[in-house]
Design a protein around this motif. Sequence first.
Motif, short mmCIF file in Angstrom:
data_model
loop_
_atom_site.label_atom_id
_atom_site.label_comp_id
_atom_site.label_asym_id
_atom_site.label_seq_id
_atom_site.Cartn_x
_atom_site.Cartn_y
_atom_site.Cartn_z
N GLU A 1 0.84 -1.20 0.00
CA GLU A 1 0.00 0.00 0.00
C GLU A 1 0.87 1.25 0.00
OE1 GLU A 1 -2.69 -0.12 3.22
OE2 GLU A 1 -3.69 -1.96 2.57
N GLY A 2 0.46 2.22 -0.78
CA GLY A 2 1.23 3.46 -0.86
C GLY A 2 2.22 3.44 -2.01
N GLU A 3 2.12 2.43 -2.89
CA GLU A 3 3.08 2.28 -3.97
C GLU A 3 3.09 3.48 -4.91
OE1 GLU A 3 0.50 -0.45 -7.06
OE2 GLU A 3 1.58 -1.42 -5.44
N SER A 4 1.91 4.05 -5.20
CA SER A 4 1.85 5.20 -6.11
C SER A 4 2.65 6.37 -5.56
CB SER A 4 0.40 5.61 -6.36
OG SER A 4 -0.29 4.60 -7.05
N ARG A 5 2.51 6.64 -4.28
CA ARG A 5 3.27 7.73 -3.66
C ARG A 5 4.76 7.48 -3.74
NH1 ARG A 5 -0.33 7.29 0.51
NH2 ARG A 5 1.30 6.60 1.96
N THR A 6 5.16 6.23 -3.52
CA THR A 6 6.58 5.89 -3.56
C THR A 6 7.17 6.13 -4.94
OG1 THR A 6 6.28 4.19 -1.86
CG2 THR A 6 8.26 4.05 -3.20
N VAL A 7 6.50 5.64 -5.97
CA VAL A 7 7.00 5.82 -7.34
C VAL A 7 7.01 7.30 -7.70
CG1 VAL A 7 6.54 5.37 -9.78
CG2 VAL A 7 6.25 3.55 -8.10
N ASP A 8 5.91 7.99 -7.45
CA ASP A 8 5.81 9.41 -7.81
C ASP A 8 6.87 10.24 -7.09
OD1 ASP A 8 3.71 8.68 -9.38
OD2 ASP A 8 2.15 9.38 -8.00
N MET A 9 7.13 9.92 -5.82
CA MET A 9 8.13 10.65 -5.04
C MET A 9 9.52 10.48 -5.66
SD MET A 9 9.24 10.10 -1.06
CE MET A 9 9.83 8.42 -1.41
N HIS A 10 9.84 9.26 -6.07
CA HIS A 10 11.16 9.01 -6.65
C HIS A 10 11.29 9.63 -8.04
CE1 HIS A 10 11.60 6.20 -3.32
NE2 HIS A 10 12.87 6.15 -3.60
N ILE A 11 10.21 9.64 -8.80
CA ILE A 11 10.23 10.32 -10.10
C ILE A 11 10.49 11.81 -9.89
CG2 ILE A 11 8.79 11.10 -12.02
CD1 ILE A 11 9.73 8.31 -12.49
N LYS A 12 9.84 12.39 -8.90
CA LYS A 12 9.99 13.82 -8.62
C LYS A 12 11.44 14.17 -8.28
CE LYS A 12 8.36 17.52 -5.58
NZ LYS A 12 7.43 17.89 -4.46
N THR A 13 12.05 13.42 -7.37
CA THR A 13 13.43 13.72 -6.98
C THR A 13 14.40 13.42 -8.12
OG1 THR A 13 13.71 11.51 -5.99
CG2 THR A 13 12.97 13.28 -4.54
N LEU A 14 14.10 12.39 -8.92
CA LEU A 14 14.95 12.07 -10.06
C LEU A 14 14.92 13.20 -11.08
CD1 LEU A 14 16.76 10.11 -11.58
CD2 LEU A 14 14.71 8.94 -12.41
N ARG A 15 13.75 13.73 -11.34
CA ARG A 15 13.63 14.86 -12.27
C ARG A 15 14.41 16.07 -11.78
NH1 ARG A 15 7.16 14.19 -13.48
NH2 ARG A 15 7.32 13.22 -15.55
N GLN A 16 14.33 16.33 -10.49
CA GLN A 16 15.05 17.47 -9.92
C GLN A 16 16.55 17.34 -10.17
OE1 GLN A 16 13.72 17.31 -5.85
NE2 GLN A 16 11.91 18.58 -6.22
N LYS A 17 17.06 16.12 -10.00
CA LYS A 17 18.49 15.90 -10.16
C LYS A 17 18.93 15.90 -11.63
CE LYS A 17 18.98 13.46 -5.76
NZ LYS A 17 19.39 12.22 -5.06
N LEU A 18 18.01 15.58 -12.53
CA LEU A 18 18.33 15.60 -13.95
C LEU A 18 18.37 17.02 -14.51
CD1 LEU A 18 16.25 12.57 -15.29
CD2 LEU A 18 18.74 12.71 -15.07
N GLY A 19 17.85 17.97 -13.74
CA GLY A 19 17.93 19.37 -14.16
C GLY A 19 17.23 19.65 -15.47
N ASN A 20 17.97 20.22 -16.44
CA ASN A 20 17.38 20.58 -17.72
C ASN A 20 16.91 19.38 -18.53
OD1 ASN A 20 17.83 23.32 -17.24
ND2 ASN A 20 19.87 23.27 -18.19
N SER A 21 17.34 18.19 -18.13
CA SER A 21 16.93 16.98 -18.84
C SER A 21 15.72 16.31 -18.19
CB SER A 21 18.09 15.98 -18.89
OG SER A 21 19.17 16.51 -19.64
N ALA A 22 15.14 16.97 -17.19
CA ALA A 22 14.02 16.39 -16.45
C ALA A 22 12.83 16.09 -17.35
CB ALA A 22 13.58 17.34 -15.33
N ASP A 23 12.64 16.92 -18.40
CA ASP A 23 11.47 16.72 -19.25
C ASP A 23 11.59 15.49 -20.15
OD1 ASP A 23 13.41 17.64 -20.94
OD2 ASP A 23 12.25 19.34 -21.74
N ARG A 24 12.72 14.79 -20.09
CA ARG A 24 12.84 13.53 -20.83
C ARG A 24 11.93 12.46 -20.22
NH1 ARG A 24 16.32 13.41 -24.67
NH2 ARG A 24 18.11 14.82 -24.77
#
Length: 223
Positions: free
Chosen positions: A188-211
């Motif tokens: 339970e809570g899997e959607s939050r876990t995935v979405d949270m990691h996608i969010k932080t991953l995008r932040q770290k990718l910077g200008n490439s986040a929109d990939r």
Amino acid sequence: MAEIYIVEDDRDIQEIESIALKNSGHTVQGFSNGKDFFRAVSEKIPDLVLLDIMLPDMDGNEILKKLRQNEMTAHVPVIMVTAKTAEIDMIKGLDIGADDYIKKPFSVMELITRVKALLRRTQGDQIRPVLQLENVCLDSSRRIVTVDGQTIDLTYKEFELLRLLMSNPGIVMTRDVIMQRVWDTNFEGESRTVDMHIKTLRQKLGNSADRIKTIRNVGYVME
């Protein structure tokens, strides 16, 4: 079959796990503390580790972090076996790098099934050493990700998530698939876990986040 190390200070539980695994054809070594475990790892790296969280000398999460930070043991499958059942504890262990999570008390059948499934998945992995999508490069052997030639610092799960997306460019990965492939679990809570990691991953990718594109109500795809 497989060389399995058990890190568990409860002798009764350690014995139950050991007997069950030996009866399944595995070679087993048991340890009641982190010090003895790491001494054994320095001599021979196991095929899988069953790791308790509450240990006398160091926290199981601390042991897991050390395993993941060492390039020689970074890919060793680890199943956390613990009485801590709060969702935040599960997410923490999985985020640090645990491959699966078994709650105490558990059945012997559940233990054997989880071990078998994890060994089948990890021993069958065929990982391309280097993945590149234009300016984003992922080196699996060195566990390094660069964007425009600059190294970015990712957590264990962020790295595995990015590798999954880059290994399947243009293919939509549903949240269920991501949980199975990156966390090898459902809870339970899997959607939050995935979405949270996608969010932080995008932040770290910077200008490439929109990939990393969001497919509404489905999942994610890397283009």
